[in-house]
Design a protein around this motif. Structure first.
Motif, PDB file in Angstrom:
ATOM      1  N   VAL A  36      23.209  14.959  35.267  1.00  0.00           N
ATOM      2  CA  VAL A  36      23.428  13.567  35.665  1.00  0.00           C
ATOM      3  C   VAL A  36      24.921  13.266  35.813  1.00  0.00           C
ATOM      4  N   TRP A  37      25.727  13.755  34.862  1.00  0.00           N
ATOM      5  CA  TRP A  37      27.107  13.290  34.756  1.00  0.00           C
ATOM      6  C   TRP A  37      28.140  14.214  35.406  1.00  0.00           C
ATOM      7  N   ARG A  38      27.721  15.270  36.090  1.00  0.00           N
ATOM      8  CA  ARG A  38      28.645  16.282  36.588  1.00  0.00           C
ATOM      9  C   ARG A  38      29.751  15.700  37.472  1.00  0.00           C
ATOM     10  N   ALA A  39      29.444  14.688  38.263  1.00  0.00           N
ATOM     11  CA  ALA A  39      30.444  14.080  39.144  1.00  0.00           C
ATOM     12  C   ALA A  39      30.917  12.721  38.643  1.00  0.00           C
ATOM     13  N   TYR A  40      30.331  12.229  37.543  1.00  0.00           N
ATOM     14  CA  TYR A  40      30.532  10.836  37.150  1.00  0.00           C
ATOM     15  C   TYR A  40      31.961  10.530  36.710  1.00  0.00           C
ATOM     16  N   THR A  41      32.705  11.546  36.284  1.00  0.00           N
ATOM     17  CA  THR A  41      34.093  11.330  35.881  1.00  0.00           C
ATOM     18  C   THR A  41      34.881  10.608  36.975  1.00  0.00           C
ATOM     19  N   THR A  42      34.533  10.833  38.228  1.00  0.00           N
ATOM     20  CA  THR A  42      35.232  10.170  39.337  1.00  0.00           C
ATOM     21  C   THR A  42      35.178   8.651  39.217  1.00  0.00           C
ATOM     22  N   THR A  43      34.089   8.103  38.666  1.00  0.00           N
ATOM     23  CA  THR A  43      34.018   6.643  38.547  1.00  0.00           C
ATOM     24  C   THR A  43      35.111   6.114  37.629  1.00  0.00           C
TER      25      THR A  43
END
Length: 392
Positions: A345-352
């Motif tokens: 779920v969170w693999r790309a979420y750091t971008t937010t």
């Protein structure tokens, strides 16, 4: 298609993604009902989201149509990855959040290290001194509850002088010991939320002030309450749900990150120290604010790590070394970042967290602060719409 049909199908797609990727959806009310018909497969979701994005009626209010199309494009590309299609990571992020990403500046990281070196003098390496400072600043687990309640009450008072919150809104807090995040907000509808804090993240005094502002007042809880009053009450049921890997999340995280600055402003460290001193917790708020400004520059290394891992396919040991060098953390915290980036779920979420805050900060500073705070909580903005807005 009629508007109600578009919204109903969007909610069906959102629930379909949650079935395939549990934890990616926060929803309440009628939106939580099981969809009619058999569960959709990932290829089904690819086709349904793409088809619906093209069917959003042009007659809709422009902001509403823009929001729905952006959400559906993000859903389609998430479903493509779940269907086993090769999706380049940078393209995945662009489709999910509407922003372009790149590696951070090592010159900027070095400048932040020099600033921290001045702020935290003494023997030992800079990483050791930063670790010692963080250990001294940690809130004991048994005091997290009283600290959160004190900060929550103080920040609610600050927030309600700027925006109106519905009567009876409430937040419950719980503490866990092992999670891939520091804090997580869940909205239940009816102006009620639960915020879960991860004691395993070794939360610090200044960090706790930021987390409460981010998750509650004037952050996610305040935003969901306002949108229930302003948008859902008008029948815009698409705002009964929040999907993790969408433009909606980037804007929400950017707005929430701005929260402490929006309602307290410069000097927030001393303010937070005063609040916590009232419940017997003491820390140097001025130093904490200055250290936070320097370490905020280093946060971009987390997005670097995502790019190294998912775009450049670097070995995990190289990614850990990058994090340890620039983020000034030990093996365990670096491994925790890697664990977050490896979560489906969170693999790309750091971008937010990296791209959302500066975007919202630029937009917020271009107008009247209180008026833009209210709009930030009330309106269905997209990242590209915020970029396009000119200062008054």
């Amino acid at each position: 298609m009629r508007v109600d049909e578009v919204v109903r199908e969007y909610l069906r797609i959102a629930r379909g993604l949650e079935r395939l990727l549990p934890g990616s959806l926060d929803l309440y009310g009628p939106a939580a009902a099981d969809p009619d018909g058999p569960p959709m497969s990932a290829p089904d979701l690819v086709r349904a989201a793409g088809r619906l994005a093209r069917a959003v009626p042009d007659a809709l209010e422009p902001a509403r149509a823009d929001f729905l199309r952006g959400q559906l494009v993000a859903c389609e590309w998430t479903a493509r990855r779940l269907a086993g299609q090769f999706v380049p990571f940078v393209q995945e992020v662009r489709a999910a959040f509407g922003v372009r990403i790149a590696m951070g500046s090592e010159d900027g990281y070095r400048a932040a290290h020099r600033e921290l070196d001045d702020l935290l003098p003494g023997p030992g390496s800079l990483a050791d001194r930063v670790a010692a400072y963080r250990a001294r600043d940690e809130v004991p687990r048994e005091r997290l509850g009283v600290a959160v309640r004190a900060l929550s009450e103080a920040l609610r008072e600050r927030t309600t002088t700027r925006v109106e919150l519905p009567p009876g809104e409430s937040v419950a807090y719980r503490v866990v010991d092992d999670a891939p995040w520091s804090a997580l907000h869940r909205y239940h509808g009816g102006f009620s939320s639960t915020v879960t804090l991860n004691a395993g993240a070794h939360l610090r005094h200044a960090q706790l002030a930021q987390l409460v502002a981010h998750e509650v007042y004037p952050g996610h809880h305040a935003e969901r309450c306002r949108k229930e009053v302003v948008l859902v009450a008008r029948g815009w049921d698409e705002h009964r749900v929040v999907l993790a890997n969408t433009p909606q999340s980037l804007v929400a995280e950017g707005a929430a990150d701005l929260g402490l600055h929006a309602v307290v402003g410069s000097g927030w460290g001393r303010w937070a120290a005063g609040v916590l001193d009232g419940v017997g917790l003491r820390f140097d708020g001025d130093l904490a604010e200055r250290v936070d400004a320097a370490t905020a520059v280093l946060a971009r290394t987390r997005q670097d790590a995502a790019l190294l891992l998912h775009d450049r396919h670097a070995p995990e040991q190289d990614v850990l070394a990058h994090l340890r060098r620039w983020l000034l953390v030990g093996e365990a915290p670096a491994a925790a970042v890697l664990r977050f980036l490896g979560h489906p779920v969170w693999r790309a979420y750091t971008t937010t967290y990296i791209e959302g805050p500066p975007l919202l900060r630029r937009w917020w500073e271009a107008g009247d602060p209180d008026e833009r705070l209210r709009r930030m909580l009330d309106e269905p903005f997209t990242p590209w719409a915020l970029e396009a807005v000119e200062a008054p």
